[in-house]
Structure formats: C-alpha cells, structure tokens
Design a protein around this motif. Structure first.
Motif, PDB file in Angstrom:
ATOM      1  N   GLU A  30       5.013 -12.281  13.629  1.00 58.39           N
ATOM      2  CA  GLU A  30       6.378 -12.549  13.140  1.00 58.39           C
ATOM      3  C   GLU A  30       7.428 -12.068  14.163  1.00 58.39           C
TER       4      GLU A  30
ATOM      5  N   HIS B  76       1.404   1.240   8.290  1.00 56.51           N
ATOM      6  CA  HIS B  76       0.103   0.654   7.919  1.00 56.51           C
ATOM      7  C   HIS B  76      -1.010   1.264   8.773  1.00 56.51           C
TER       8      HIS B  76
ATOM      9  N   HIS C 176       2.421  -8.836  11.544  1.00 60.36           N
ATOM     10  CA  HIS C 176       3.741  -8.351  11.943  1.00 60.36           C
ATOM     11  C   HIS C 176       4.014  -8.689  13.417  1.00 60.36           C
TER      12      HIS C 176
ATOM     13  N   ARG D 158       7.120 -18.972   3.503  1.00 60.00           N
ATOM     14  CA  ARG D 158       7.286 -17.602   3.005  1.00 60.00           C
ATOM     15  C   ARG D 158       7.713 -17.555   1.535  1.00 60.00           C
TER      16      ARG D 158
ATOM     17  N   TYR E  42      -8.606  -2.384  -0.588  1.00 58.11           N
ATOM     18  CA  TYR E  42      -8.371  -2.676   0.832  1.00 58.11           C
ATOM     19  C   TYR E  42      -9.676  -2.552   1.615  1.00 58.11           C
ATOM     20  N   ARG E  43      -9.827  -3.401   2.642  1.00 57.20           N
ATOM     21  CA  ARG E  43     -10.962  -3.290   3.564  1.00 57.20           C
ATOM     22  C   ARG E  43     -10.431  -3.304   4.988  1.00 57.20           C
TER      23      ARG E  43
ATOM     24  N   ASN F 201       0.993 -15.234  12.935  1.00 57.22           N
ATOM     25  CA  ASN F 201       1.438 -14.707  11.643  1.00 57.22           C
ATOM     26  C   ASN F 201       0.673 -15.392  10.496  1.00 57.22           C
TER      27      ASN F 201
ATOM     28  N   TYR G 184      -4.271   3.252   7.570  1.00 60.17           N
ATOM     29  CA  TYR G 184      -5.663   2.838   7.849  1.00 60.17           C
ATOM     30  C   TYR G 184      -6.448   4.019   8.416  1.00 60.17           C
TER      31      TYR G 184
ATOM     32  N   LYS H  45       0.033  -5.936  -9.592  1.00 56.48           N
ATOM     33  CA  LYS H  45       0.764  -5.014  -8.701  1.00 56.48           C
ATOM     34  C   LYS H  45       2.271  -5.190  -8.862  1.00 56.48           C
TER      35      LYS H  45
ATOM     36  N   ARG I  65       0.820  -1.222   0.000  1.00 60.42           N
ATOM     37  CA  ARG I  65       0.000   0.000   0.000  1.00 60.42           C
ATOM     38  C   ARG I  65       0.854   1.274   0.000  1.00 60.42           C
TER      39      ARG I  65
ATOM     40  N   ASP J 264      -1.959 -13.459   8.096  1.00 63.94           N
ATOM     41  CA  ASP J 264      -1.676 -13.413   6.650  1.00 63.94           C
ATOM     42  C   ASP J 264      -2.862 -13.978   5.876  1.00 63.94           C
TER      43      ASP J 264
ATOM     44  N   ARG K 226       6.973  -0.670   9.722  1.00 63.13           N
ATOM     45  CA  ARG K 226       5.978  -0.989   8.684  1.00 63.13           C
ATOM     46  C   ARG K 226       4.561  -1.031   9.290  1.00 63.13           C
TER      47      ARG K 226
HETATM   48  P1  NDP Z   1       0.753  -6.635   4.451  1.00 64.24           P
HETATM   49  O1  NDP Z   1      -0.165  -6.749   5.618  1.00 64.24           O
HETATM   50  O2  NDP Z   1       1.114  -5.288   3.970  1.00 64.24           O
HETATM   51  O3  NDP Z   1       0.124  -7.408   3.188  1.00 64.24           O
HETATM   52  C1  NDP Z   1      -0.107  -8.798   3.147  1.00 64.24           C
HETATM   53  C2  NDP Z   1      -1.040  -9.096   1.950  1.00 64.24           C
HETATM   54  O4  NDP Z   1      -2.390  -8.789   2.287  1.00 64.24           O
HETATM   55  C3  NDP Z   1      -0.746  -8.264   0.695  1.00 64.24           C
HETATM   56  O5  NDP Z   1      -1.122  -8.984  -0.439  1.00 64.24           O
HETATM   57  C4  NDP Z   1      -1.642  -7.041   0.876  1.00 64.24           C
HETATM   58  O6  NDP Z   1      -1.929  -6.392  -0.334  1.00 64.24           O
HETATM   59  C5  NDP Z   1      -2.887  -7.704   1.488  1.00 64.24           C
HETATM   60  N1  NDP Z   1      -3.586  -6.818   2.425  1.00 64.24           N
HETATM   61  C6  NDP Z   1      -3.052  -6.250   3.528  1.00 64.24           C
HETATM   62  N2  NDP Z   1      -3.986  -5.522   4.182  1.00 64.24           N
HETATM   63  C7  NDP Z   1      -5.124  -5.623   3.452  1.00 64.24           C
HETATM   64  C8  NDP Z   1      -6.439  -5.080   3.617  1.00 64.24           C
HETATM   65  N3  NDP Z   1      -6.736  -4.293   4.656  1.00 64.24           N
HETATM   66  N4  NDP Z   1      -7.382  -5.363   2.669  1.00 64.24           N
HETATM   67  C9  NDP Z   1      -7.069  -6.168   1.619  1.00 64.24           C
HETATM   68  N5  NDP Z   1      -5.844  -6.725   1.417  1.00 64.24           N
HETATM   69  C10 NDP Z   1      -4.880  -6.455   2.335  1.00 64.24           C
HETATM   70  O7  NDP Z   1       2.026  -7.500   4.799  1.00 64.24           O
HETATM   71  P2  NDP Z   1       3.570  -7.235   4.418  1.00 64.24           P
HETATM   72  O8  NDP Z   1       3.672  -7.122   2.934  1.00 64.24           O
HETATM   73  O9  NDP Z   1       4.139  -6.182   5.267  1.00 64.24           O
HETATM   74  O10 NDP Z   1       4.191  -8.624   4.918  1.00 64.24           O
HETATM   75  C11 NDP Z   1       3.743  -9.867   4.420  1.00 64.24           C
HETATM   76  C12 NDP Z   1       4.309 -10.963   5.306  1.00 64.24           C
HETATM   77  O11 NDP Z   1       5.743 -10.963   5.253  1.00 64.24           O
HETATM   78  C13 NDP Z   1       3.933 -10.798   6.773  1.00 64.24           C
HETATM   79  O12 NDP Z   1       3.672 -12.061   7.331  1.00 64.24           O
HETATM   80  C14 NDP Z   1       5.170 -10.191   7.405  1.00 64.24           C
HETATM   81  O13 NDP Z   1       5.276 -10.543   8.763  1.00 64.24           O
HETATM   82  C15 NDP Z   1       6.288 -10.797   6.546  1.00 64.24           C
HETATM   83  N6  NDP Z   1       7.444  -9.897   6.473  1.00 64.24           N
HETATM   84  C16 NDP Z   1       8.549 -10.190   7.217  1.00 64.24           C
HETATM   85  C17 NDP Z   1       9.629  -9.333   7.230  1.00 64.24           C
HETATM   86  C18 NDP Z   1      10.802  -9.644   8.099  1.00 64.24           C
HETATM   87  O14 NDP Z   1      11.687  -8.809   8.238  1.00 64.24           O
HETATM   88  N7  NDP Z   1      10.900 -10.815   8.710  1.00 64.24           N
HETATM   89  C19 NDP Z   1       9.656  -8.115   6.406  1.00 64.24           C
HETATM   90  C20 NDP Z   1       8.436  -7.889   5.667  1.00 64.24           C
HETATM   91  C21 NDP Z   1       7.389  -8.768   5.715  1.00 64.24           C
HETATM   92  P3  NDP Z   1      -0.931  -5.253  -0.946  1.00 64.24           P
HETATM   93  O15 NDP Z   1       0.401  -5.922  -1.111  1.00 64.24           O
HETATM   94  O16 NDP Z   1      -1.587  -4.906  -2.229  1.00 64.24           O
HETATM   95  O17 NDP Z   1      -0.885  -4.126   0.039  1.00 64.24           O
END
Ligand code: NDP
Length: 253
Positions: free
Chosen positions: A196, A230, A193, A90, A177-178, A159, A234, A103, A34, A163, A226
């Motif tokens: 994790e 987020h 997050h 992952r 997004y919702r 986690n 929101y 995307k 986002r 997810d 992050r």
């Molecule tokens: P997000 O919560 O940003 O997104 C996860 C997925 O869900 C994406 O496809 C996102 O779409 C979609 N999504 C998120 N919120 C909504 C919503 N409100 N409505 C509809 N769709 C939604 O997760 P991250 O990308 O930050 O991380 C993904 C995973 O990777 C997590 O489990 C995180 O813990 C892990 N991670 C671990 C890291 C580390 O350092 N160990 C670093 C980064 C991530 P879109 O992409 O379009 O926003």
C-alpha cells in the motif's frame, strides 16, 4: 473555487498533521485487529467498522471530482479511475472477504479514520476536479507518469496478494493467528502495508504535486507504525518467528 496556492497551503498543513500523527502512532498502537484492547469506549462490529471507515475515501473524492469546475482531461480521468479502483476493492470487496466473525473495533477508531479519509478524499477529489488544466499535453507518456504507474501497479498487486494470503490464513483457525510464509513474507511481516505504501508513492509520482504527496505521506504515517507493531507482536507471540524477517522494508525496517 480556491486558488491553487491556497489549496496547496491547506495540503501542506495537512502533511504536517500527518507527521504529528506518525509520531503519535509510534507511541500508541491503533487499537484494532490484533491490537484491540479494552479502554477505548464503545465498540462496533469489525466488518461494519471497515465499511464505515473507508466509505468516505470512495465517496468524497468522487463528489469533489464531479463538482469541480476544472477541465476533465484524460490525465485527471485516469488518475481518478485508478484511485477509485483501489477504493472499490477496499470498501465493497475487502470487508466482505475478511474472516472476522464476532470481532469488534472501537467507534473512536472509526470516527478518526472517517475524519482522516474525509480530508484526504477532499484533497484528491478537489485537486483532480479543479486543477486538471495544469497537466501539459503528453503527460501520460512522460517519465513521472509511467514510472509512477509501474510503482502503483506493483504496490497494488503486492497489497492485494498479501491481503488475500492473510485472509486465507484464517481458513483453519477461527479468529486465531498463524505465521504467514512464502513470497514477500520471507522478507517482511507486513507486505500488505509495504504494497500500500509503494502504491500511493507511485500515485504521488504520477500526480507529481503536493496533493498526491500528501496522500502518500498519510499512508506511510499510518502504516509504518502499524507494521512495526505487528512485527513486534509476531516476535512476542511466536517463539519460532523467522528472525531475519523485518517489519515492512526488506533488510531495513
Ligand atoms: P492486518 O494485516 O492487520 O489484517 C488483515 C486481515 O488479515 C485481518 O482480518 C486480520 O485479522 C487477518 N490477519 C492478519 N494477520 C494474520 C495472521 N497472521 N493470521 C491470521 N489472520 C491474520 O491488516 P490491517 O488491518 O492493518 O489493514 C488491512 C488493509 O487495509 C491492508 O491492505 C492495509 O494496507 C490497508 N490499510 C490502509 C491504511 C491507509 O492508511 N491507507 C490504514 C490501515 C489499513 P484481525 O483483524 O483479526 O487481526
């Protein structure tokens, strides 16, 4: 093979880099998902980006684990397999479940994540592959291991649950997004997050040494900023966003 003290020196320097990265990420939101925005150079498909970013975190620990000259006792095998379970999901499952049609993410993000995952993966794999002998007999039934394992499993479950819930939210709304609701979303915007962070804190407790600490610090350094971004997004996007919800730590942050 590096002496344990030289190895730990590298790990401490890497932890200092994590602290610096954390401070940077508090100021600049990582431009993917986002927070994507123009001005970050060439882009790559989201799904491919995820696979490329996370692949070194699966491959590099495995390479250094198997190349390592240390004793491969039960403790290091258990720690290695727990790490691999997370990253099989992952790298080989999560990216294919994402509803992310069309995307993109900047290549520069992929390169940075590859670099961080190379070093983090090296630290875990090198430690488990070379220094397993430092664990005393009975480590698996001791308090650090059992307490860490409970945290690790709780964090991983949260986690995966979160997810999954977020992926399901995309069912009805193309790339939109919702507001996520229910379960731990009642208290925080980003239980994925939070899960994790708890998972790798648990792993650090199980390992009980600087290598595990480094991985946990890096995870928190990436994910606390992050989640903050987020949460702010929101609140700015949805007028009816639940006001008592926090970003990542219930009632605190
Ligand atoms: P997000 O919560 O940003 O997104 C996860 C997925 O869900 C994406 O496809 C996102 O779409 C979609 N999504 C998120 N919120 C909504 C919503 N409100 N409505 C509809 N769709 C939604 O997760 P991250 O990308 O930050 O991380 C993904 C995973 O990777 C997590 O489990 C995180 O813990 C892990 N991670 C671990 C890291 C580390 O350092 N160990 C670093 C980064 C991530 P879109 O992409 O379009 O926003």
């Amino acid at each position: 093979m590096l002496s344990l003290s030289s190895f730990y020196l590298i790990v401490y320097i890497w932890i200092a880099v994590a602290v610096f990265t954390f401070l940077l990420l508090l100021r600049i939101s990582a431009p993917y998902g986002r927070h994507s925005r123009p001005g970050w150079g060439p882009q790559i498909g989201n799904r491919t980006g995820w696979i490329l970013m996370e692949l070194p975190a699966l491959a590099v620990p495995a390479i250094f684990f198997f190349l390592g000259q240390g004793e491969k006792n039960t403790v290091v095998w258990v720690l290695f397999l727990l790490f691999i379970v997370h990253y099989v999901n992952r790298v080989l499952v999560f990216p294919f479940r994402l509803r992310t049609h069309g995307k993109k993410m900047p290549l520069v993000i992929v390169f940075m994540a590859v670099f961080f995952n190379l070093v983090n993966g090296f630290i875990i794999g090198y430690f488990l592959g070379n220094y397993g002998g430092i664990y005393p007999a009975g480590w698996l039934s001791g308090i650090p291991f059992i307490a860490g394992l409970i945290l690790f499993i709780a964090g991983m479950s949260l986690n995966w649950w979160a997810d999954n819930k977020l992926i399901q939210l995309r069912k009805s709304s193309a790339n939109g997004y919702r507001i996520p609701r229910g379960g731990v979303f009642r208290w925080v915007s980003c239980p994925n997050h939070l899960g994790e962070i708890v998972e790798w804190a648990g792993y650090a407790v199980m390992m009980w040494n600087p290598a595990g600490l480094s991985f946990a610090v890096w995870t928190a350094a990436n994910l606390i900023p992050r989640a903050r971004d987020h949460h702010q997004w929101y609140k700015e996007t949805f007028e009816d966003y639940p006001p008592r919800r926090r970003a990542v730590i219930p009632h605190v942050l």
